[in-house]
Each structure stands twice: as C-alpha cells, then as structure tokens.
Design an enzyme around this catalytic site. Structure first.
Site, PDB file in Angstrom:
ATOM      1  N   GLU A 107       0.856  -1.186   0.000  1.00  0.00           N
ATOM      2  CA  GLU A 107       0.000   0.000   0.000  1.00  0.00           C
ATOM      3  C   GLU A 107       0.888   1.231   0.000  1.00  0.00           C
ATOM      4  O   GLU A 107       1.932   1.238   0.653  1.00  0.00           O
ATOM      5  CB  GLU A 107      -0.878   0.078   1.260  1.00  0.00           C
ATOM      6  CG  GLU A 107      -2.043  -0.881   1.264  1.00  0.00           C
ATOM      7  CD  GLU A 107      -1.768  -2.064   2.172  1.00  0.00           C
ATOM      8  OE1 GLU A 107      -0.783  -1.999   2.930  1.00  0.00           O
ATOM      9  OE2 GLU A 107      -2.521  -3.044   2.107  1.00  0.00           O
ATOM     10  N   TYR A 119       7.858   2.039  -7.557  1.00  0.00           N
ATOM     11  CA  TYR A 119       7.220   0.715  -7.629  1.00  0.00           C
ATOM     12  C   TYR A 119       6.795   0.387  -9.063  1.00  0.00           C
ATOM     13  O   TYR A 119       6.930  -0.757  -9.502  1.00  0.00           O
ATOM     14  CB  TYR A 119       6.019   0.655  -6.678  1.00  0.00           C
ATOM     15  CG  TYR A 119       6.393   0.814  -5.216  1.00  0.00           C
ATOM     16  CD1 TYR A 119       7.498   0.140  -4.693  1.00  0.00           C
ATOM     17  CD2 TYR A 119       5.665   1.635  -4.367  1.00  0.00           C
ATOM     18  CE1 TYR A 119       7.856   0.292  -3.363  1.00  0.00           C
ATOM     19  CE2 TYR A 119       6.008   1.790  -3.034  1.00  0.00           C
ATOM     20  CZ  TYR A 119       7.109   1.118  -2.539  1.00  0.00           C
ATOM     21  OH  TYR A 119       7.465   1.263  -1.218  1.00  0.00           O
TER      22      TYR A 119
HETATM   23  C1  LIG Z   1      10.620   6.470  -2.241  1.00  0.00           C
HETATM   24  C2  LIG Z   1      12.100   6.449  -1.850  1.00  0.00           C
HETATM   25  C3  LIG Z   1      12.396   5.145  -1.111  1.00  0.00           C
HETATM   26  C4  LIG Z   1      12.955   6.508  -3.133  1.00  0.00           C
HETATM   27  O1  LIG Z   1      14.312   6.318  -2.776  1.00  0.00           O
HETATM   28  P1  LIG Z   1      15.522   6.924  -3.669  1.00  0.00           P
HETATM   29  O2  LIG Z   1      16.765   6.247  -3.233  1.00  0.00           O
HETATM   30  O3  LIG Z   1      15.515   8.404  -3.638  1.00  0.00           O
HETATM   31  O4  LIG Z   1      15.092   6.424  -5.127  1.00  0.00           O
HETATM   32  P2  LIG Z   1      16.065   6.212  -6.373  1.00  0.00           P
HETATM   33  O5  LIG Z   1      17.070   7.306  -6.463  1.00  0.00           O
HETATM   34  O6  LIG Z   1      16.584   4.814  -6.344  1.00  0.00           O
HETATM   35  O7  LIG Z   1      15.047   6.359  -7.572  1.00  0.00           O
HETATM   36  C5  LIG Z   1      14.409   5.196  -8.109  1.00  0.00           C
HETATM   37  C6  LIG Z   1      13.118   5.604  -8.772  1.00  0.00           C
HETATM   38  O8  LIG Z   1      12.204   6.127  -7.821  1.00  0.00           O
HETATM   39  C7  LIG Z   1      11.423   7.158  -8.425  1.00  0.00           C
HETATM   40  N1  LIG Z   1      11.712   8.419  -7.757  1.00  0.00           N
HETATM   41  C8  LIG Z   1      12.625   8.648  -6.803  1.00  0.00           C
HETATM   42  N2  LIG Z   1      12.555   9.937  -6.378  1.00  0.00           N
HETATM   43  C9  LIG Z   1      11.582  10.517  -7.096  1.00  0.00           C
HETATM   44  C10 LIG Z   1      11.021  11.812  -7.103  1.00  0.00           C
HETATM   45  N3  LIG Z   1      11.466  12.797  -6.291  1.00  0.00           N
HETATM   46  N4  LIG Z   1       9.989  12.075  -7.949  1.00  0.00           N
HETATM   47  C11 LIG Z   1       9.518  11.099  -8.767  1.00  0.00           C
HETATM   48  N5  LIG Z   1      10.015   9.842  -8.813  1.00  0.00           N
HETATM   49  C12 LIG Z   1      11.039   9.559  -7.984  1.00  0.00           C
HETATM   50  C13 LIG Z   1      11.831   7.177  -9.883  1.00  0.00           C
HETATM   51  O9  LIG Z   1      11.032   6.244 -10.579  1.00  0.00           O
HETATM   52  C14 LIG Z   1      13.263   6.680  -9.818  1.00  0.00           C
HETATM   53  O10 LIG Z   1      13.688   6.112 -11.016  1.00  0.00           O
HETATM   54  P3  LIG Z   1      14.507   7.030 -12.071  1.00  0.00           P
HETATM   55  O11 LIG Z   1      15.696   7.546 -11.333  1.00  0.00           O
HETATM   56  O12 LIG Z   1      14.867   6.051 -13.158  1.00  0.00           O
HETATM   57  O13 LIG Z   1      13.562   8.101 -12.486  1.00  0.00           O
HETATM   58  C15 LIG Z   1      12.468   7.691  -0.974  1.00  0.00           C
HETATM   59  O14 LIG Z   1      11.977   8.852  -1.603  1.00  0.00           O
HETATM   60  C16 LIG Z   1      11.924   7.633   0.442  1.00  0.00           C
HETATM   61  O15 LIG Z   1      12.554   7.090   1.337  1.00  0.00           O
HETATM   62  N6  LIG Z   1      10.747   8.253   0.675  1.00  0.00           N
HETATM   63  C17 LIG Z   1      10.168   8.320   2.031  1.00  0.00           C
HETATM   64  C18 LIG Z   1       9.691   6.977   2.494  1.00  0.00           C
HETATM   65  C19 LIG Z   1       8.586   6.450   1.594  1.00  0.00           C
HETATM   66  O16 LIG Z   1       7.690   7.169   1.181  1.00  0.00           O
HETATM   67  N7  LIG Z   1       8.635   5.134   1.309  1.00  0.00           N
HETATM   68  C20 LIG Z   1       7.639   4.443   0.535  1.00  0.00           C
HETATM   69  C21 LIG Z   1       6.545   4.030   1.437  1.00  0.00           C
HETATM   70  S1  LIG Z   1       5.316   3.061   0.602  1.00  0.00           S
END
Ligand SMILES: CC(C)(COP(=O)(O)OP(=O)(O)OC[C@H]1O[C@@H](n2cnc3c(N)ncnc32)[C@H](O)[C@@H]1OP(=O)(O)O)[C@@H](O)C(=O)NCCC(=O)NCCS
Length: 152
Positions: A107, A119
């Site tokens: 979710e 995702y």
């Molecule tokens: C979601 C989260 C885990 C992404 O981690 P991250 O290490 O920054 O992600 P990555 O650098 O590996 O990016 C992977 C993909 O995520 C997506 N993504 C990451 N940051 C993004 C942003 N600011 N806006 C849109 N897409 C984004 C993209 O699809 C990206 O792929 P791309 O680089 O080819 O476009 C991080 O933002 C986080 O910890 N958020 C808070 C916790 C959370 O919401 N967790 C999910 C709960 S369900």
C-alpha cells in the site's frame, strides 16, 4: 556507488532503522516494533543499504504464503535520488522470489509520487484503493501488485 552494499538486515540494525523511520514517515514504527521485525518475526525479511558502515536505507516484507507483502521502503533524505531505493526494491523482489514469493503487494499513499514511480518501475501496477487508510491525515492508500509473470 562502489561503497554501497545491500545486505540482510540484522537485529543490531534496529536502532538505525528506527531513526530512519522517524526521518521518513509521519507514522513511524517504534524501536520495539522494528526490533521485533528483525529478531522475532519469522515471516519478515528485511534488507539494509549499508554505505561504509552507515545504514542509509532499508526495505522489508512479510512472506505470507507465496505472497511478499512489502511493509516499508525508506532511504535517508540526504541520500535520495542516487539509486538506493531502486537497488533495495530490486534486491527485495529478487531475494524474496528465491524464498518463495511469487507475487508482491503493498500500500502506498496516493500523494507519494516518488514511491509510486519507484514501484511502477519495478513492475507494480495499481489494483485498488483503501479509502482513508492512513490515520494521520485520512489519505487514501493505493494497493499495488506485482504478479509473478512480470518480466524485468
Ligand atoms: C521512495 C524512496 C524510497 C525513493 O528512494 P531513492 O533512493 O531516492 O530512489 P532512487 O534514487 O533509487 O530512484 C528510483 C526511482 O524512484 C522514483 N523516484 C525517486 N525519487 C523521485 C522523485 N522525487 N519524484 C519522482 N520519482 C522519484 C523514480 O522512478 C526513480 O527512477 P529514475 O531515477 O529512473 O527516475 C524515498 O523517496 C523515500 O525514502 N521516501 C520516504 C519513504 C517512503 O515514502 N517510502 C515508501 C513508502 S510506501
């Protein structure tokens, strides 16, 4: 990022994970909940992103039958946008498939565009909505699934 290692999380990681929970979520899991996941929950499988001995992210799921229910994915705000979330989700799917997870579900808040995009990149698609799922602001949850026949 040569120094980054994705490894199985261990109970000794509970403090660092609980700290990230507070930084990353409006309804964080407590230290006790995290410790239970790592030390006692036999259905739980967690990975840690370890950058030179510093825990900068984690991801986990519960193995329920042949389904992997993803519980949390989080990356330290200072380390985002560098591919760590990508590595964690990819490894979580691959490793849990070996443990018997044929499909995966989770979710996510409707407003969490970054997580939804992450995702989708890994083959998840929206399959429904749980209205008002999140207690803090009444936000809806999108239910996402990744079925076993997905390639990628
Ligand atoms: C979601 C989260 C885990 C992404 O981690 P991250 O290490 O920054 O992600 P990555 O650098 O590996 O990016 C992977 C993909 O995520 C997506 N993504 C990451 N940051 C993004 C942003 N600011 N806006 C849109 N897409 C984004 C993209 O699809 C990206 O792929 P791309 O680089 O080819 O476009 C991080 O933002 C986080 O910890 N958020 C808070 C916790 C959370 O919401 N967790 C999910 C709960 S369900």
């Amino acid at each position: 990022m040569k120094e980054l290692v994705i490894r199985r999380a261990v109970p000794e990681d509970a403090e660092a994970i609980a700290r990230l929970e507070k930084l990353c979520f409006s309804e964080p899991w407590s230290y006790d909940s995290v410790y239970h996941e790592l030390a006692a929950n036999r259905r739980a499988f967690y990975l840690a992103a370890d950058l030179c001995g510093r825990l900068v992210g984690y991801a986990g799921l519960w193995l329920i039958g042949d389904e992997g229910h993803i519980t949390n994915v989080a990356v330290d705000p200072q380390e985002r946008g560098r591919g760590i979330g990508d590595l964690l989700v990819g490894a979580l799917i691959e490793d849990s498939r070996r443990l018997g997870a044929a499909s995966h579900t989770l979710e996510v808040r409707t407003g969490n565009a970054a997580a939804i995009s992450l995702y989708e990149k890994h083959g998840f698609t929206a399959a429904g909505v749980r209205p008002g799922y999140y207690e803090d602001n009444g936000e809806d949850a999108i239910i996402m699934w990744r079925k076993q026949d997905h390639e990628g």
